[in-house]
Write an enzyme that holds these catalytic residues in place. Structure first.
Site, PDB file in Angstrom:
ATOM      1  N   LYS A   5      -7.340   1.337  -2.749  1.00  0.00           N
ATOM      2  CA  LYS A   5      -6.926   0.879  -1.421  1.00  0.00           C
ATOM      3  C   LYS A   5      -7.137   1.970  -0.376  1.00  0.00           C
ATOM      4  O   LYS A   5      -7.496   1.686   0.768  1.00  0.00           O
ATOM      5  CB  LYS A   5      -5.458   0.442  -1.447  1.00  0.00           C
ATOM      6  CG  LYS A   5      -4.939  -0.102  -0.105  1.00  0.00           C
ATOM      7  CD  LYS A   5      -5.706  -1.339   0.371  1.00  0.00           C
ATOM      8  CE  LYS A   5      -5.245  -1.820   1.743  1.00  0.00           C
ATOM      9  NZ  LYS A   5      -3.908  -2.413   1.750  1.00  0.00           N
ATOM     10  N   LYS A  41       0.653   4.663   8.453  1.00  0.00           N
ATOM     11  CA  LYS A  41       1.199   5.074   7.158  1.00  0.00           C
ATOM     12  C   LYS A  41       0.091   5.182   6.119  1.00  0.00           C
ATOM     13  O   LYS A  41      -0.003   6.164   5.375  1.00  0.00           O
ATOM     14  CB  LYS A  41       2.265   4.071   6.714  1.00  0.00           C
ATOM     15  CG  LYS A  41       2.826   4.279   5.315  1.00  0.00           C
ATOM     16  CD  LYS A  41       2.147   3.375   4.275  1.00  0.00           C
ATOM     17  CE  LYS A  41       2.422   1.911   4.535  1.00  0.00           C
ATOM     18  NZ  LYS A  41       1.844   1.040   3.487  1.00  0.00           N
ATOM     19  N   THR A  75       0.866  -1.172   0.000  1.00  0.00           N
ATOM     20  CA  THR A  75       0.000   0.000   0.000  1.00  0.00           C
ATOM     21  C   THR A  75       0.900   1.219   0.000  1.00  0.00           C
ATOM     22  O   THR A  75       1.623   1.479   0.955  1.00  0.00           O
ATOM     23  CB  THR A  75      -0.921   0.015   1.229  1.00  0.00           C
ATOM     24  OG1 THR A  75      -1.759  -1.141   1.193  1.00  0.00           O
ATOM     25  CG2 THR A  75      -1.808   1.257   1.230  1.00  0.00           C
TER      26      THR A  75
END
Length: 288
Positions: free
Chosen positions: A173, A241, A98
């Site tokens: 995502k 993150k 990701t």
């Protein structure tokens, strides 16, 4: 599909689960990880160890990468000893990390100049999905390349969707992580409320997990919360993150997403309390 040598860089919690499925194929699976010891079980099961990403690039025609942060992705592909400069022509790279949509676009442009192909294909489903081969896979990049590697995706994924040009997988995502962010708050507050009300948490979960409140997080992570099991299926530090990327993208699009902002702040508090290397279900600890 035609037998090819397949590379995989990154044998973390999810990477290991995915590689186990790839090892069931007749193809040779070549692997690299910064800490070789974490790959020992895969080597014992038939994976071929390579000493560097460059060796993976020189050996394999299809290469998966799954590392921690966007900076790791950029260094891996474009760094001094990066994958792109060592790859064979027409190699297809699939980045399962990701990462940022903008980096996915940058990598795609760099690859095309060298006659190479990159798909950004982040996944969702955690360690359970990786182990069971039921991950959701969100792909962006060349549709032709996507079609070529689709049989490989099917070995470890169930819900596999091609979303369009480079960066589309990463943007999808982000949408996924935004849903999870607010859902995790809801799961934690639900269990906290039920506990305070003196209810059996197992019975509450039995009642609500298959109704309108049902979700993957409720079914798979709430039981771990009840058992104080914070073992990582997906690390707190990596979720922070992801939420940071989503917030940056939202700001760029001039979007205000207060639920996402709240989740980001709560997970940062969790991180500051020493939970970075725990699973995302550790958010329940914030509620005491």
């Amino acid at each position: 599909m035609e037998q090819k040598k397949i590379g995989f860089i990154g044998t973390g919690v999810m990477g290991t689960g995915i590689i186990q499925h790839l090892l069931a194929l007749p193809n040779e699976i070549h692997i690299f990880n910064r800490t070789k010891k974490k790959a020992d079980s895969l080597i014992e099961n038939g994976a071929f160890w390579q000493d560097s990403p460059a060796h993976i690039a020189q050996t394999c025609q299809i290469i998966f990468t799954m590392v921690g942060y966007p900076k790791d992705v950029e260094e891996l592909y474009l760094g001094k000893d990066g994958l792109l400069q060592h790859a064979q022509e027409e190699t297809i790279f699939i980045d399962l990390t990701t990462s940022t949509p903008s980096l996915a676009v940058k990598l795609n442009q760099s690859a095309e100049e060298l006659g190479l192909f990159i798909l950004d294909a982040p996944v969702s489903g955690g360690d359970v999905g990786a182990k069971n081969g039921t991950l959701s896979i969100m792909a962006g990049g060349s549709e032709k390349s996507f079609s070529k590697v689709l049989p490989l995706f099917k070995t470890f994924g169930e819900n596999i969707v091609y979303h369009g040009s480079a960066g589309s997988g990463q943007n999808t995502k982000m949408s996924n992580q935004i849903v999870i962010a607010s859902t995790m708050i809801g799961v934690c507050e639900s269990l906290t409320y039920a506990k305070k009300a003196g209810l059996s948490l197992d019975l509450v979960l039995k009642s609500i997990s298959t109704g309108a409140a049902g979700s993957w997080s409720l079914s798979n992570l709430a039981p771990r919360m009840i058992d104080d099991d914070f073992a990582p299926g997906f690390y707190v530090k990596h979720f922070i993150k992801d939420l940071s990327i989503a917030l940056e993208e939202a700001e760029r699009m001039e979007l205000k997403l207060p639920g996402l902002q709240l989740a980001y702040s709560l997970y940062n508090e969790l991180s500051n309390s020493g939970y970075d290397d725990n699973g995302t279900q550790a958010l329940i600890a914030y509620y005491g």
